[in-house]
Enzyme design. Structure first.
Site, PDB file in Angstrom:
ATOM      1  CB  SER A 290      27.489  19.921  71.288  1.00 57.78           C
ATOM      2  OG  SER A 290      27.606  21.155  70.596  1.00 57.78           O
ATOM      3  CE  LYS A 291      20.570  16.436  71.566  1.00 57.00           C
ATOM      4  NZ  LYS A 291      19.254  16.363  72.253  1.00 57.00           N
ATOM      5  NE  ARG A 292      28.941  24.856  69.626  1.00 51.03           N
ATOM      6  CZ  ARG A 292      29.499  24.327  70.702  1.00 51.03           C
ATOM      7  NH1 ARG A 292      28.724  23.870  71.671  1.00 51.03           N
ATOM      8  NH2 ARG A 292      30.816  24.240  70.820  1.00 51.03           N
ATOM      9  CG  HIS A 293      29.066  21.109  66.142  1.00 52.68           C
ATOM     10  ND1 HIS A 293      29.445  20.688  67.409  1.00 52.68           N
ATOM     11  CD2 HIS A 293      29.789  22.231  65.886  1.00 52.68           C
ATOM     12  CE1 HIS A 293      30.368  21.509  67.877  1.00 52.68           C
ATOM     13  NE2 HIS A 293      30.592  22.451  66.978  1.00 52.68           N
ATOM     14  N   GLY A 294      24.820  19.819  64.709  1.00 54.14           N
ATOM     15  CA  GLY A 294      23.916  18.973  63.932  1.00 54.14           C
ATOM     16  C   GLY A 294      23.483  17.797  64.779  1.00 54.14           C
TER      17      GLY A 294
END
Length: 521
Positions: A290-294
């Site tokens: 998800s976007k929290r990973h990049g």
């Protein structure tokens, strides 16, 4: 029995075995849909936003499956969920596929024998099949209101979940009465209540789902649009799709598709479910990407300086293992080497460091002219009104850059000399200090003033001939020159390349400023 007769008997028996094996193999091939018809896959995205790397991997695998077996790759736009459509998302789909080289053989933009290729334009195709299932007793009209359906959700705490099949066995007279009144309805499929449904997946093997877990799914919504599942089955059959590729999160919903195929008397396609793509969490664990990973979108990754061909190469390896240890592939090489049998069941971790490594490998392998063309927008970002020796600049950047977005920061000192501390002139390895740095700069300025043809070769010869005359190592001369020219200890390229790019006038000006920094007016 003599030896000759025994040999004839053995040959005869072996021939009989071969005949049986050939017959069995022929029958197996006849039953194999891969051998019965041309391979056809489809990428069927919903235009609801950006292109996620998971969607792009699905498109890539569908393309590779088709092209590795001389098949067709079809693009179909699934826009039945009108409320979630995003303006411009269709253009994003076209643009992304074009930039990574996934050329479709049929689609909305080019037509084909099975069009139209936009589901909203096929709207009239779906109702007859839903009505047919109703007539065959395999589907039914459901008149439940939204309020009633909402009230069912509160019962989940008591162990109940999903639709309660309230309208499944309504008397025909009641159905006819409600239809004559114009009561809004949906059409639901009658799912088996007992037993289980088993299907074969090319990656995960035999999968069995208990029918009690299957809700009577909606086929046709009250607005006349088909649901995603229903439209998929109809379109895949009519377009003669042989292989359906999707994420493994849809494994449990596959029986719904199969029961529809069976209800309509159609051949079931080959299913290829792909492993999840995971991301690394800060605590070392992994979870669904998800976007929290990049960045997880194709456009975002490109904006971060990753090449489209690198992205497609890297995501090909997220769940697929080639036979040898090769990692860097062109799309053509992927097509030649790809096999469904190489797809793993295990989740794949999206490693941004690995992606960056791939990007660096691609950049270093480029012809210098191609790298310069690619880097030019970033050069101009740093030097909008200045012409430099771009070839020399590329020669020092190409071996070092891993993302194109690094370039402006790496070359910013060319545009403006940073304010640096004179202590940078002190370097133990180069054996420089504040005193001998003064001498090195003075001698370098005097020697460089006599260089008429300002280029790397002439600067190199001048300075490397000067060092022995001063009875010092090359580093003792070049370290102060680089600090004065760049104002930084870490630079792409050494003192000679930096001077060549700066030009003679600016180079001599900066070396003079270096002397002032050391207290020499």
């Amino acid at each position: 029995m003599n030896r000759l007769a025994a040999c004839y008997l053995e040959i005869s028996e072996n021939m009989e075995i071969i005949k049986k094996l050939k017959y069995r193999n022929r029958k197996r091939l006849e039953r194999n849909p891969l051998m019965q018809k041309k391979i056809r896959t489809r990428f069927a995205p919903s235009p609801t936003g950006f292109m996620h790397v998971g969607n792009l991997r699905t498109a890539l695998y569908e393309y590779l499956i088709a092209k590795s077996m001389d098949g067709d790759f079809v693009l179909r736009i699934e826009d039945t969920d009108q409320e979630r459509l995003v303006e411009g998302a269709v253009d994003v789909i076209y643009d992304t596929l074009d930039r990574v080289g996934l050329r479709h053989d049929e689609g909305p933009d080019m037509g084909g024998a099975f069009g139209p290729y936009v589901q909203s334009q096929r709207r009239e195709l779906y109702r007859p099949y839903a009505e047919q299932l109703v007539r065959d007793g395999k589907a039914y009209y459901c008149f439940c209101t939204k309020a009633r359906l909402d009230s069912l959700h509160g019962e989940e705490e008591n162990g109940f979940g999903g639709y309660d099949r309230h309208c499944r066995d309504l008397p025909q007279e009641e159905v006819d009465r409600l239809l004559s009144l114009g009561t809004p309805y949906v059409i639901r499929q009658k799912m088996p209540i007992e037993g289980s449904t088993t299907f074969e997946d090319a990656v995960y093997g035999s999968i069995t789902i208990e029918n009690a877990e299957l809700e009577d799914q909606i086929l046709l919504k009250s607005d006349g649009y088909p649901t995603y599942n229903f439209a998929n089955v109809i379109d895949d059959h009519l377009m003669e799709i042989t292989h359906v590729v999707r994420g493994c999160e849809y494994l449990t919903s596959t029986p719904k598709y199969n029961l529809l195929y069976e209800a309509l008397g159609w051949e079931i396609p080959v299913y290829v479910h792909l492993p999840l793509i995971m991301g690394k969490n800060e605590d070392g664990t992994v979870s669904k990407l998800s976007k929290r990973h990049g960045s997880t979108g194709f456009d975002d990754l490109v904006k971060e300086g990753y090449l489209p061909e690198v992205i497609i190469n890297y995501i090909a390896l997220l769940g697929w293992c080639p036979k040898d240890n090769q990692e860097v592939f062109t799309l053509e090489e992927l097509t030649k080497n790809f096999s469904v049998h190489g797809i793993s069941k295990s989740p794949a971790v999206f490693d941004y460091d690995k992606l960056t490594w791939f990007n660096g490998e691609y950049l270093r392998a480029m012809p210098p002219e191609a790298f310069t063309d690619l880097a030019m927008p970033y050069y101009k970002e740093a030097f909008p009104d200045t012409e430099l020796d771009w070839a020399v600049l590329s020669s020092i950047l190409q071996p070092r850059v891993t993302q194109m977005t690094q370039i402006p920061d790496m070359i910013g000192f060319f545009g403006a000399l940073p304010d640096y501390d004179k202590e940078l002139f002190v370097n133990k390895k180069s054996k420089t200090n504040l005193e001998n740095s003064v001498t090195m700069l003075q001698e370098a300025i005097q020697a460089l003033e006599g260089v008429d043809d300002w280029c790397v070769e002439k600067i190199h010869t001048t300075l490397l001939e000067l060092a022995p005359k001063l009875e010092v190592k090359n580093g003792t001369l070049l370290w102060p020159v680089r600090i004065a020219a760049a104002g930084m200890t870490v630079t792409p390229g050494g003192a000679i390349e930096i001077l060549a790019i700066l030009g003679k006038e600016e180079s001599l000006r900066r070396l003079g400023l270096g002397l002032q920094k050391l207290g020499v007016s």
